[in-house]
Design an enzyme around this catalytic site. Structure first.
Site, PDB file in Angstrom:
ATOM      1  N   CYS A   2       0.823  -1.197   0.000  1.00  0.00           N
ATOM      2  CA  CYS A   2       0.000   0.000   0.000  1.00  0.00           C
ATOM      3  C   CYS A   2       0.861   1.251   0.000  1.00  0.00           C
ATOM      4  O   CYS A   2       2.076   1.199  -0.109  1.00  0.00           O
ATOM      5  CB  CYS A   2      -0.922  -0.014   1.216  1.00  0.00           C
ATOM      6  SG  CYS A   2      -0.155  -0.704   2.684  1.00  0.00           S
ATOM      7  N   ARG A  50      -4.820   1.029   0.053  1.00  0.00           N
ATOM      8  CA  ARG A  50      -4.591  -0.393   0.279  1.00  0.00           C
ATOM      9  C   ARG A  50      -4.628  -1.228  -0.992  1.00  0.00           C
ATOM     10  O   ARG A  50      -5.553  -1.095  -1.799  1.00  0.00           O
ATOM     11  CB  ARG A  50      -5.650  -0.934   1.255  1.00  0.00           C
ATOM     12  CG  ARG A  50      -5.404  -2.392   1.646  1.00  0.00           C
ATOM     13  CD  ARG A  50      -6.515  -2.948   2.510  1.00  0.00           C
ATOM     14  NE  ARG A  50      -6.198  -4.296   2.994  1.00  0.00           N
ATOM     15  CZ  ARG A  50      -7.087  -5.178   3.411  1.00  0.00           C
ATOM     16  NH1 ARG A  50      -8.379  -4.860   3.411  1.00  0.00           N
ATOM     17  NH2 ARG A  50      -6.714  -6.365   3.831  1.00  0.00           N
ATOM     18  N   GLY A  76       3.712  -3.043   3.630  1.00  0.00           N
ATOM     19  CA  GLY A  76       4.631  -4.170   3.573  1.00  0.00           C
ATOM     20  C   GLY A  76       3.985  -5.492   3.886  1.00  0.00           C
ATOM     21  O   GLY A  76       2.760  -5.644   3.821  1.00  0.00           O
ATOM     22  N   GLU A  77       4.809  -6.457   4.218  1.00  0.00           N
ATOM     23  CA  GLU A  77       4.364  -7.789   4.613  1.00  0.00           C
ATOM     24  C   GLU A  77       5.278  -8.293   5.726  1.00  0.00           C
ATOM     25  O   GLU A  77       6.504  -8.266   5.586  1.00  0.00           O
ATOM     26  CB  GLU A  77       4.428  -8.781   3.440  1.00  0.00           C
ATOM     27  CG  GLU A  77       3.593  -8.427   2.234  1.00  0.00           C
ATOM     28  CD  GLU A  77       2.093  -8.612   2.449  1.00  0.00           C
ATOM     29  OE1 GLU A  77       1.714  -9.138   3.513  1.00  0.00           O
ATOM     30  OE2 GLU A  77       1.326  -8.208   1.552  1.00  0.00           O
ATOM     31  N   GLY A 364      14.101 -12.116  -8.054  1.00  0.00           N
ATOM     32  CA  GLY A 364      15.431 -12.576  -7.648  1.00  0.00           C
ATOM     33  C   GLY A 364      16.362 -11.458  -7.249  1.00  0.00           C
ATOM     34  O   GLY A 364      17.582 -11.674  -7.172  1.00  0.00           O
TER      35      GLY A 364
END
Length: 631
Positions: A2, A50, A76-77, A364
């Site tokens: 978000c 969001r 974030g996560e 990656g």
């Protein structure tokens, strides 16, 4: 994923206009198109847009604890949120959602500023503690997620995910920082903690800031660093096995989502390794995507197809035009400040492609910095080895003097170009590495800038950024040191900035398992010769992956995204270059030496020199200025 914004009154509890917060929020709508909300109370305001990924039904923000005394606004996560939820419940905390966001407010209640040590993931958040009248800002350890902030002249502290959110503030001072300009023309981006404005800052990766009411602007505090504590006892075989185990685990925890998930697949080592791990963990085919170029010189799609076939992924490729220069002005809008990595163009396109099929993509990124994959590491170590055979007491005075006196002869056969060799031998490791990564050398920037602008710099030089990090580095091993420098500069300032803005422009969340901080810590403990051996970068990574990927994927020459700047500036963008570099906008800034700009354009367009990188860097600076004037 978000966009977040906030305003905090450092002087008391003055009212904050909700309309202003909504305007800040609106600048970042692309980061979170699913929902948005604003929270205000005397002395504090948060805004949030969001992109729903986890707990879609109940994870709205800003989010508060049970009594509303603590409120968080987060981007974030946090991948270990389930474990933390269970731990915090055992400690007596009550949860009303199943989102990772709520973990932050309860972790703050339990551990205060040290809550960040418990989070595993990518994050940038602002948290308000009403009872203590405190604002707490934090950014993840490697800088995957961005955070900008400023202290306004009226005492309000404002922050946001992108610089454009701060530019929505009518009283943000917009004076350009001369030191930031010097850094930009050396690195091609503006390293943390500077921004292009004197008044605004980036919160550096692994830093937190605790601001109390009635206090001056707090200084950010570092809470994490890459340790580089060597484990010399580990064997090669054990390291290979553990590397795969740790990589698989870093990938596994990033597969949690309530939306379609996939991966970028370029056909390079890093993205192929991530896809190989995903394929072994997923119940069905992995969604993968890559872009192909219509010019085979730049096209790597056949290697991506090879990996896709091996792991039977649901692979999607789209061909794009190599001459994709129409995005030039789009980039100046995305990045908000001068940014000169031209691979932002294909990165933008691959994110655009991925978003057609998934909402979350694994990448990656980070493998080259972690495992010494860049060719420049090999060159830097070879140069450092030669220097090491010459006493330092002689090297600087003797070869430095020869470098100054020997005539420059770029036109001559390589054997006669001794000036650059003498100069290289006179430098120390950091000077040499800085010179190698610079878009424009010290000598070229001296010619680029006007006398008046050089006076404004007061002797400041862009290498000071690396010198600052060198002084704080936890290692004195040469290879580890330049890896550390990249992790503090190039990785957050260029690579992660590029991916964040390009992906969020399309409301795509990108997760980076190779930058899992536990994996980074462990890799940093490996002996340097496991990373760079016999001129082969990522040595241990490639050896560990031999059971998982074909030899020609692992050991082919690294290519990466590239665009044909050299031919653009002599062909379709020839007039654009002349108008931008020789026009009134750059001239009126007083920053540039007009004679050198003219020489650079003429030499490049006549084919006598390749100035494509410096011209692109200057072109993007001009695009920023034009947008700034129009804004």
């Amino acid at each position: 994923m978000c966009g977040i914004v906030g305003i905090f009154d450092t002087r008391g509890q003055r009212d904050i206009d909700p309309a202003l917060v909504r305007r800040m929020n609106a600048t970042q709508r692309h980061r979170g198109p699913d929902e948005d909300d604003v929270y205000t109370e005397p002395g504090m305001a948060f805004g949030h847009t969001r992109l729903s990924v986890i707990d879609i039904a109940a994870g709205q923000q800003p989010l508060s604890n049970e009594d509303g005394s603590i409120t968080v606004c987060y981007n974030g996560e946090i991948y270990n949120y389930r474990e933390l939820t269970a731990q915090l419940k055992e400690l007596g905390h009550t949860f009303k959602t199943k989102s990772d966001t709520e973990v932050i407010v309860h972790a703050w209640e339990e551990w205060g500023v040290d809550c960040v040590h418990h989070f595993r993931g990518m994050f940038a958040f602002g948290l308000f503690d009403r009872n203590r009248r405190q604002l707490f800002l934090a950014r993840d350890r490697l800088g995957v997620k961005p955070m900008f902030y400023t202290l306004l002249p009226d005492g309000f502290l404002a922050f946001g995910s992108e610089l454009k959110s701060l530019r929505a503030l009518p009283n943000l001072p917009r004076a350009i920082d001369p030191c930031a300009v010097e850094e930009y023309f050396a690195y091609g981006y503006i390293p943390e903690p500077r921004t292009i404005y004197k008044s605004a800052y980036k919160l550096s990766p692994g830093f937190r800031l605790l601001q109390n009411v009635g206090q001056p602007l707090a200084q950010p505090e570092q809470f994490w660093d890459v340790p580089f504590k060597l484990d010399t006892a580990i064997t090669m075989q054990d390291a290979e096995e553990e590397l795969i185990t740790r990589l698989r685990e870093a990938v596994k925890i990033r597969l949690v989502a309530e939306v379609p998930l996939g991966a970028f697949l370029s056909g390079g080592v890093d993205s192929s390794a991530v896809v190989a791990m995903m394929a072994g963990l997923a119940d069905g085919p992995v969604n993968t995507c890559s872009i192909a170029f219509n010019d085979k010189k730049y096209d790597e799609s056949e290697y991506a197809q090879q990996v896709a076939r091996q792991y039977q992924t649901d692979h999607y490729t789209e061909t794009v035009d190599t001459d994709d220069y129409a995005l030039l002005d789009t980039l100046s809008h995305l990045y908000d400040e001068p940014y000169a990595d031209s691979s932002a163009i294909p990165t933008y396109r691959v994110c655009q492609l991925a978003r057609k099929r998934v909402t979350v993509a694994l990448s990656g990124d980070g493998g080259d910095e972690n495992l010494a994959g860049y060719r420049r590491y090999r060159f830097a170590m070879a140069e450092h080895s030669v220097r090491g055979r010459i006493p330092s007491a002689l090297r600087k005075p003797v070869f430095g003097t020869l470098g100054r006196l020997y005539p420059k002869a770029d036109w001559a056969p390589r054997v006669f170009r001794a000036k650059s060799t003498f100069e290289a031998l006179s430098r120390d490791l950091v000077e040499g590495y800085f010179h190698g990564v610079s878009i424009m050398t010290d000598a070229m920037r001296q010619q680029l800038f006007s006398d008046g602008f050089r006076t404004q710099l007061q002797g400041y030089k862009a290498i000071d950024v690396m010198r600052r990090h060198e002084q704080q580095a936890p290692t004195d091993d040469p290879l580890s040191l330049i890896q550390y420098l990249d992790m503090k500069t190039y990785l957050p300032g260029d690579i992660l900035t590029k991916v964040d803005r390009a992906s969020m422009a399309h409301a795509l969340e990108v997760r980076v398992p190779l930058l899992d901080h536990k994996l980074v810590e462990w890799i940093s403990s490996l002996p340097p010769d496991m990373k760079l051996r016999g001129g082969e970068g990522k040595y241990i990574f490639k050896k560990a992956l031999e059971k998982h990927l074909p030899h020609d994927i692992l050991y082919r020459r690294k290519q990466g995204f590239a665009v044909p700047l050299e031919s653009w500036f002599r062909g379709p963008l020839k007039e654009r270059v002349r108008e931008a570099l020789l026009g009134p906008l750059l001239a009126d800034t007083g920053i540039f030496n007009k004679k050198f700009l003219h020489e650079m354009v003429e030499m490049h367009q006549s084919g006598r020199r390749d100035y494509s990188a410096p011209i692109w860097t200057t072109l993007m600076f001009e695009a920023f200025l034009r947008k700034e004037m129009n804004g």
